[in-house]
Scaffold this motif. Sequence first.
Motif, PDB file in Angstrom:
ATOM      1  N   SER A 231       0.851  -1.189   0.000  1.00 32.96           N
ATOM      2  CA  SER A 231       0.000   0.000   0.000  1.00 32.96           C
ATOM      3  C   SER A 231       0.887   1.240   0.000  1.00 32.96           C
ATOM      4  CB  SER A 231      -0.925   0.023   1.221  1.00 32.96           C
ATOM      5  OG  SER A 231      -1.752  -1.124   1.244  1.00 32.96           O
TER       6      SER A 231
ATOM      7  N   TYR B  44       9.752  -3.255  -4.498  1.00 36.94           N
ATOM      8  CA  TYR B  44       9.890  -3.602  -3.092  1.00 36.94           C
ATOM      9  C   TYR B  44      10.102  -5.122  -2.994  1.00 36.94           C
ATOM     10  CZ  TYR B  44       7.876   1.029  -2.383  1.00 36.94           C
ATOM     11  OH  TYR B  44       7.622   2.392  -2.407  1.00 36.94           O
TER      12      TYR B  44
ATOM     13  N   ALA C 290       1.308  -9.861  10.415  1.00 37.71           N
ATOM     14  CA  ALA C 290       2.242  -8.794  10.040  1.00 37.71           C
ATOM     15  C   ALA C 290       3.660  -9.332   9.948  1.00 37.71           C
ATOM     16  CB  ALA C 290       2.179  -7.668  11.080  1.00 37.71           C
TER      17      ALA C 290
ATOM     18  N   ALA D  46      11.254  -6.342  10.833  1.00 37.30           N
ATOM     19  CA  ALA D  46      10.867  -5.202   9.999  1.00 37.30           C
ATOM     20  C   ALA D  46      11.752  -3.991  10.270  1.00 37.30           C
ATOM     21  CB  ALA D  46       9.409  -4.859  10.239  1.00 37.30           C
TER      22      ALA D  46
ATOM     23  N   LEU E 106      10.978   1.777   3.800  1.00 38.91           N
ATOM     24  CA  LEU E 106       9.833   1.709   2.891  1.00 38.91           C
ATOM     25  C   LEU E 106       9.262   3.070   2.563  1.00 38.91           C
ATOM     26  CD1 LEU E 106       7.818  -1.371   4.263  1.00 38.91           C
ATOM     27  CD2 LEU E 106       9.383  -1.277   2.320  1.00 38.91           C
TER      28      LEU E 106
ATOM     29  N   ALA F 107       5.286   3.736   2.048  1.00 39.64           N
ATOM     30  CA  ALA F 107       4.643   2.460   1.734  1.00 39.64           C
ATOM     31  C   ALA F 107       4.529   1.583   2.977  1.00 39.64           C
ATOM     32  CB  ALA F 107       5.436   1.738   0.650  1.00 39.64           C
ATOM     33  N   THR F 108       3.571   0.697   2.937  1.00 39.20           N
ATOM     34  CA  THR F 108       3.399  -0.328   3.978  1.00 39.20           C
ATOM     35  C   THR F 108       3.116  -1.665   3.296  1.00 39.20           C
ATOM     36  OG1 THR F 108       1.023   0.131   4.169  1.00 39.20           O
ATOM     37  CG2 THR F 108       2.519   1.312   5.677  1.00 39.20           C
ATOM     38  N   ILE F 109       3.462  -2.751   3.984  1.00 39.74           N
ATOM     39  CA  ILE F 109       3.218  -4.091   3.467  1.00 39.74           C
ATOM     40  C   ILE F 109       2.377  -4.840   4.497  1.00 39.74           C
ATOM     41  CG2 ILE F 109       4.252  -6.280   2.760  1.00 39.74           C
ATOM     42  CD1 ILE F 109       6.699  -4.742   1.846  1.00 39.74           C
ATOM     43  N   SER F 110       1.220  -5.289   4.088  1.00 38.00           N
ATOM     44  CA  SER F 110       0.351  -6.049   4.972  1.00 38.00           C
ATOM     45  C   SER F 110       0.429  -7.533   4.622  1.00 38.00           C
ATOM     46  CB  SER F 110      -1.099  -5.568   4.874  1.00 38.00           C
ATOM     47  OG  SER F 110      -1.572  -5.715   3.542  1.00 38.00           O
TER      48      SER F 110
END
Length: 312
Positions: free
Chosen positions: A106, A114, A167, A173, A180, A183-186
């Motif tokens: 996201s 990424y 997560a 992380a 990042l 941005a975020t990664i779920s």
Amino acid sequence: MSEMMPYGVTDDGYVVKGLDVVLAESLARARAAFGADVDLTATSPLRKILEVTAGEDAELWKRLEWSYYAGFPSTADGASLDLLGEDVGVDRRTEHAAGEVTLTLSGGVPGRTYLVNEATVLTTASGTLFTTTRAVTLTATAPEATTPVLALDRGPAGDVPAGGIAAIEAAHAAVYFADLGPATISVANAAPTAGGTTPEPDDVYRGRLVGTSRTLWTIEAVQQAVLAVDGVVDVLISDPLGGVDVSQSYFGLFDFGRRLFAAERRFGEPYLFDVVVAHEFRWPWLPQGPVRGWSGCGRRWTWSAHPACTRT
């Protein structure tokens, strides 16, 4: 025991008496008991009885063979192998639970890729850890990808329901996903993970039993203890004080009843040696505290005979 060939336990292992031999011996005994002219043709009632009993005897020979080989780790299987492991205190382990997760990007920057590498550590809300086993790349135009995962710890705790993997693990992380930007990664698993209650295969368990050291406080025993830690695939022990130094001038001249090779150690004083491990690619060696009696980060650990362990 046959006059022509030994059956049962022999120097070459257990030799089974086959159905043909059992039946031939039964027919020979019938002729000896009832005379050489006794009717043993294919339609004879006596022959039919002997064939039935010979079939049962042949099956009994097979069971005796199985019972014999069930007493050795190299040939036992199933429940028999479990009993042999119980004798030496080595239980059959369960497997690592497996499944798949979907990674969703996201707020990705257009034109940027990424990478979510293999061995990325994921976690559930309760702290059960998983790692990815395949690398995937995410972009703003392709923000979603699926990758297989395996639980770090063996056992049923790794069997989590759908949506249980929540997560990327926070400490992981902070090191690998700190840049990042916006941005975020779920993470989410659409299906439950499974396999945590599956016992390890016979060949893997058998290999551990055969390699089990039967001595205490030896290099072999230490190697066994290290290899029992999940994630370790090989180990090298360095024990510079071990053994007898035959190069010393006084070797062979000691009065063993009065003197010692070295000063006697005080009770409670640890004996230290170096342990170098090779580990699975997906296993994170974290410096936060001990791992089943071991502590350390990286690849150089120190084991102490004292309950306390130190990191080098």
